[in-house]
Write a protein that holds these residues in place. Structure first.
Motif, PDB file in Angstrom:
ATOM      1  N   ALA A 179      11.292   9.569   4.954  1.00  0.00           N
ATOM      2  CA  ALA A 179      11.019   8.512   5.927  1.00  0.00           C
ATOM      3  C   ALA A 179       9.880   8.906   6.858  1.00  0.00           C
ATOM      4  CB  ALA A 179      12.279   8.194   6.731  1.00  0.00           C
ATOM      5  N   ALA A 180       9.831  10.196   7.203  1.00  0.00           N
ATOM      6  CA  ALA A 180       8.761  10.659   8.088  1.00  0.00           C
ATOM      7  C   ALA A 180       7.405  10.548   7.404  1.00  0.00           C
ATOM      8  CB  ALA A 180       9.023  12.109   8.500  1.00  0.00           C
ATOM      9  N   ILE A 181       7.342  10.902   6.122  1.00  0.00           N
ATOM     10  CA  ILE A 181       6.080  10.836   5.383  1.00  0.00           C
ATOM     11  C   ILE A 181       5.611   9.395   5.238  1.00  0.00           C
ATOM     12  CG2 ILE A 181       5.022  11.222   3.121  1.00  0.00           C
ATOM     13  CD1 ILE A 181       6.790  13.741   2.894  1.00  0.00           C
ATOM     14  N   VAL A 182       6.523   8.513   4.829  1.00  0.00           N
ATOM     15  CA  VAL A 182       6.150   7.098   4.655  1.00  0.00           C
ATOM     16  C   VAL A 182       5.775   6.476   5.993  1.00  0.00           C
ATOM     17  CG1 VAL A 182       7.001   4.824   3.980  1.00  0.00           C
ATOM     18  CG2 VAL A 182       7.520   6.817   2.561  1.00  0.00           C
ATOM     19  N   GLY A 183       6.542   6.775   7.033  1.00  0.00           N
ATOM     20  CA  GLY A 183       6.219   6.238   8.359  1.00  0.00           C
ATOM     21  C   GLY A 183       4.862   6.699   8.844  1.00  0.00           C
ATOM     22  N   ALA A 184       4.542   7.973   8.594  1.00  0.00           N
ATOM     23  CA  ALA A 184       3.238   8.504   8.992  1.00  0.00           C
ATOM     24  C   ALA A 184       2.116   7.834   8.218  1.00  0.00           C
ATOM     25  CB  ALA A 184       3.204  10.017   8.769  1.00  0.00           C
ATOM     26  N   ALA A 185       2.342   7.573   6.927  1.00  0.00           N
ATOM     27  CA  ALA A 185       1.313   6.920   6.109  1.00  0.00           C
ATOM     28  C   ALA A 185       1.031   5.508   6.615  1.00  0.00           C
ATOM     29  CB  ALA A 185       1.754   6.885   4.643  1.00  0.00           C
ATOM     30  N   PHE A 186       2.081   4.766   6.942  1.00  0.00           N
ATOM     31  CA  PHE A 186       1.889   3.408   7.460  1.00  0.00           C
ATOM     32  C   PHE A 186       1.227   3.437   8.840  1.00  0.00           C
ATOM     33  CE2 PHE A 186       4.382   2.025   3.966  1.00  0.00           C
ATOM     34  CZ  PHE A 186       4.163   0.661   3.833  1.00  0.00           C
ATOM     35  N   ALA A 187       1.549   4.443   9.644  1.00  0.00           N
ATOM     36  CA  ALA A 187       0.890   4.567  10.947  1.00  0.00           C
ATOM     37  C   ALA A 187      -0.601   4.833  10.757  1.00  0.00           C
ATOM     38  CB  ALA A 187       1.537   5.700  11.749  1.00  0.00           C
ATOM     39  N   CYS A 188      -0.950   5.633   9.755  1.00  0.00           N
ATOM     40  CA  CYS A 188      -2.366   5.884   9.463  1.00  0.00           C
ATOM     41  C   CYS A 188      -3.066   4.602   9.032  1.00  0.00           C
ATOM     42  CB  CYS A 188      -2.499   6.940   8.366  1.00  0.00           C
ATOM     43  SG  CYS A 188      -2.117   8.626   8.896  1.00  0.00           S
ATOM     44  N   MET A 189      -2.389   3.796   8.208  1.00  0.00           N
ATOM     45  CA  MET A 189      -2.997   2.548   7.766  1.00  0.00           C
ATOM     46  C   MET A 189      -3.252   1.616   8.945  1.00  0.00           C
ATOM     47  SD  MET A 189      -1.934  -0.104   4.733  1.00  0.00           S
ATOM     48  CE  MET A 189      -0.299  -0.456   5.363  1.00  0.00           C
ATOM     49  N   GLN A 190      -2.293   1.533   9.849  1.00  0.00           N
ATOM     50  CA  GLN A 190      -2.473   0.684  11.025  1.00  0.00           C
ATOM     51  C   GLN A 190      -3.603   1.207  11.908  1.00  0.00           C
ATOM     52  OE1 GLN A 190      -1.846  -2.107  11.846  1.00  0.00           O
ATOM     53  NE2 GLN A 190      -1.213  -2.429  13.967  1.00  0.00           N
ATOM     54  N   ALA A 191      -3.675   2.534  12.102  1.00  0.00           N
ATOM     55  CA  ALA A 191      -4.741   3.116  12.920  1.00  0.00           C
ATOM     56  C   ALA A 191      -6.102   2.850  12.288  1.00  0.00           C
ATOM     57  CB  ALA A 191      -4.516   4.621  13.077  1.00  0.00           C
ATOM     58  N   ALA A 192      -6.177   2.976  10.950  1.00  0.00           N
ATOM     59  CA  ALA A 192      -7.441   2.711  10.260  1.00  0.00           C
ATOM     60  C   ALA A 192      -7.840   1.248  10.399  1.00  0.00           C
ATOM     61  CB  ALA A 192      -7.303   3.080   8.781  1.00  0.00           C
ATOM     62  N   ARG A 193      -6.869   0.373  10.300  1.00  0.00           N
ATOM     63  CA  ARG A 193      -7.146  -1.070  10.414  1.00  0.00           C
ATOM     64  C   ARG A 193      -7.694  -1.412  11.799  1.00  0.00           C
ATOM     65  NH1 ARG A 193      -4.552  -6.047  11.587  1.00  0.00           N
ATOM     66  NH2 ARG A 193      -4.860  -7.652   9.985  1.00  0.00           N
ATOM     67  N   GLN A 194      -7.040  -0.894  12.819  1.00  0.00           N
ATOM     68  CA  GLN A 194      -7.488  -1.180  14.187  1.00  0.00           C
ATOM     69  C   GLN A 194      -8.878  -0.620  14.442  1.00  0.00           C
ATOM     70  OE1 GLN A 194      -4.239   0.488  16.471  1.00  0.00           O
ATOM     71  NE2 GLN A 194      -3.093  -1.430  16.478  1.00  0.00           N
ATOM     72  N   ALA A 195      -9.137   0.601  13.958  1.00  0.00           N
ATOM     73  CA  ALA A 195     -10.450   1.216  14.155  1.00  0.00           C
ATOM     74  C   ALA A 195     -11.538   0.452  13.395  1.00  0.00           C
ATOM     75  CB  ALA A 195     -10.411   2.679  13.713  1.00  0.00           C
ATOM     76  N   TRP A 196     -11.218   0.007  12.182  1.00  0.00           N
ATOM     77  CA  TRP A 196     -12.210  -0.726  11.386  1.00  0.00           C
ATOM     78  C   TRP A 196     -12.572  -2.049  12.051  1.00  0.00           C
ATOM     79  CZ3 TRP A 196     -12.514  -5.260   8.371  1.00  0.00           C
ATOM     80  CH2 TRP A 196     -13.612  -5.309   7.508  1.00  0.00           C
ATOM     81  N   PHE A 197     -11.583  -2.753  12.582  1.00  0.00           N
ATOM     82  CA  PHE A 197     -11.854  -4.017  13.264  1.00  0.00           C
ATOM     83  C   PHE A 197     -12.677  -3.805  14.535  1.00  0.00           C
ATOM     84  CE2 PHE A 197      -8.057  -5.991  11.043  1.00  0.00           C
ATOM     85  CZ  PHE A 197      -8.834  -6.869  10.301  1.00  0.00           C
ATOM     86  N   ALA A 198     -12.517  -2.636  15.169  1.00  0.00           N
ATOM     87  CA  ALA A 198     -13.263  -2.345  16.402  1.00  0.00           C
ATOM     88  C   ALA A 198     -14.671  -1.855  16.111  1.00  0.00           C
ATOM     89  CB  ALA A 198     -12.516  -1.296  17.224  1.00  0.00           C
ATOM     90  N   SER A 199     -14.971  -1.561  14.832  1.00  0.00           N
ATOM     91  CA  SER A 199     -16.281  -1.043  14.459  1.00  0.00           C
ATOM     92  C   SER A 199     -17.242  -2.178  14.119  1.00  0.00           C
ATOM     93  CB  SER A 199     -16.149  -0.113  13.250  1.00  0.00           C
ATOM     94  OG  SER A 199     -15.867  -0.877  12.075  1.00  0.00           O
ATOM     95  N   ASP A 200     -18.459  -1.822  13.702  1.00  0.00           N
ATOM     96  CA  ASP A 200     -19.406  -2.843  13.258  1.00  0.00           C
ATOM     97  C   ASP A 200     -19.172  -3.222  11.786  1.00  0.00           C
ATOM     98  OD1 ASP A 200     -20.331  -0.680  11.818  1.00  0.00           O
ATOM     99  OD2 ASP A 200     -22.263  -0.561  12.850  1.00  0.00           O
ATOM    100  N   ARG A 201     -18.191  -2.591  11.173  1.00  0.00           N
ATOM    101  CA  ARG A 201     -17.748  -2.884   9.802  1.00  0.00           C
ATOM    102  C   ARG A 201     -18.838  -2.642   8.754  1.00  0.00           C
ATOM    103  NH1 ARG A 201     -14.166  -8.388  11.080  1.00  0.00           N
ATOM    104  NH2 ARG A 201     -13.260  -7.556  13.013  1.00  0.00           N
ATOM    105  N   SER A 202     -19.750  -1.764   9.079  1.00  0.00           N
ATOM    106  CA  SER A 202     -20.788  -1.404   8.104  1.00  0.00           C
ATOM    107  C   SER A 202     -20.251  -0.426   7.066  1.00  0.00           C
ATOM    108  CB  SER A 202     -21.997  -0.791   8.822  1.00  0.00           C
ATOM    109  OG  SER A 202     -21.619   0.381   9.535  1.00  0.00           O
ATOM    110  N   GLU A 203     -19.160   0.224   7.389  1.00  0.00           N
ATOM    111  CA  GLU A 203     -18.541   1.180   6.483  1.00  0.00           C
ATOM    112  C   GLU A 203     -17.283   0.551   5.898  1.00  0.00           C
ATOM    113  OE1 GLU A 203     -17.216   5.912   6.643  1.00  0.00           O
ATOM    114  OE2 GLU A 203     -18.037   4.888   8.402  1.00  0.00           O
ATOM    115  N   ALA A 204     -16.986   0.847   4.645  1.00  0.00           N
ATOM    116  CA  ALA A 204     -15.841   0.254   3.970  1.00  0.00           C
ATOM    117  C   ALA A 204     -14.534   0.649   4.654  1.00  0.00           C
ATOM    118  CB  ALA A 204     -15.807   0.685   2.501  1.00  0.00           C
ATOM    119  N   PHE A 205     -13.583  -0.281   4.635  1.00  0.00           N
ATOM    120  CA  PHE A 205     -12.276  -0.004   5.228  1.00  0.00           C
ATOM    121  C   PHE A 205     -11.613   1.192   4.555  1.00  0.00           C
ATOM    122  CE2 PHE A 205      -7.597  -0.971   5.087  1.00  0.00           C
ATOM    123  CZ  PHE A 205      -7.329  -0.603   6.387  1.00  0.00           C
ATOM    124  N   GLY A 206     -11.855   1.361   3.259  1.00  0.00           N
ATOM    125  CA  GLY A 206     -11.262   2.481   2.545  1.00  0.00           C
ATOM    126  C   GLY A 206     -11.634   3.826   3.134  1.00  0.00           C
TER     127      GLY A 206
END
Length: 224
Positions: A179-206
């Motif tokens: 549960a800790a591993i999966v929860g951490a992975a989903f937290a990373c996905m959310q952090a990446a999503r928020q950071a990508w939306f705050a960027s100029d989006r010139s770099e791929a979300f991946g």
């Protein structure tokens, strides 16, 4: 919970274009999912233009070229149509994890599973429609409560599979690691999503996903 959107792929193909060794989804199930996906797409367009409350099941069925009776073969109600995509999302995430090589580190497998979400973040049209649907779900109490339940199911499905990889068992609630591993992975996905939306989006979300997940090298001592 992360704001993730459904990316359904029905054929049993790996991300590198090669056929995997997993069994393909049965034709009847693929047909059902395709019909559900088509209904969901049609309904979302109507919801965005007419509003959720202003759209009826009759209108959705007519726009999809089917009868109201046929609609109810796939969804018990309009609410179930909206929330049903999260069941499909959960199933696809679980299938994607099952398709990953058994010897692959779990953390890498989870990163590859998250590739399902890439187009639904980066594609402008899909993102706009998904954001509109997210707003509908969040502003409708009965929908939002069910959304939270469905997203919990996503993590539970993955947690069981991670547990099986780590210990050979998927039903040991006394082990906090899966549960800790999966929860951490989903937290990373959310952090990446928020950071990508705050960027100029010139770099791929991946690449944002890669950066976020490489920050937490989880469970290396346990082969994950």
């Amino acid at each position: 919970m992360p704001d993730v959107s459904l990316g359904v792929k029905f054929a049993s193909w790996g991300y590198d274009g090669c056929v995997t060794e997993t069994s393909p989804v049965p034709i009847r199930e693929r047909t059902r999912r395709l019909a559900q996906t088509e209904l969901t797409s049609v309904a979302q367009d109507l919801f965005v233009t007419q509003g959720y409350d202003g759209t009826t099941v009759d209108q959705i069925a007519a726009a999809a070229g089917m009868s109201k009776r046929t609609f109810f073969r796939y969804f018990p109600s309009k609410d179930d149509l909206v929330i049903g995509k999260y069941d499909l999302f959960a199933d696809r995430m679980a299938e994607a994890l099952d398709e990953r090589p058994a010897h692959e580190p779990v953390w890498e497998s989870l990163r590859r599973v998250f590739d399902i979400t890439l187009d639904y973040v980066q594609d402008d049209h899909q993102r706009a429609r998904n954001e509109a649907m997210d707003e509908i779900v969040r502003s409708t109490p009965q929908l939002y409560a069910r959304y939270l339940e469905k997203m919990q199911r996503v993590q539970e499905l993955l947690t069981g599979r991670v547990a099986a990889r780590l210990t050979g068992r998927d039903d040991d609630p006394s082990d906090p690691r899966p549960a800790a591993i999966v929860g951490a992975a989903f937290a990373c996905m959310q952090a990446a999503r928020q950071a990508w939306f705050a960027s100029d989006r010139s770099e791929a979300f991946g690449s944002y996903l890669d950066t976020a997940m490489s920050t937490l090298q989880v469970g290396r001592a346990h082969g994950s």
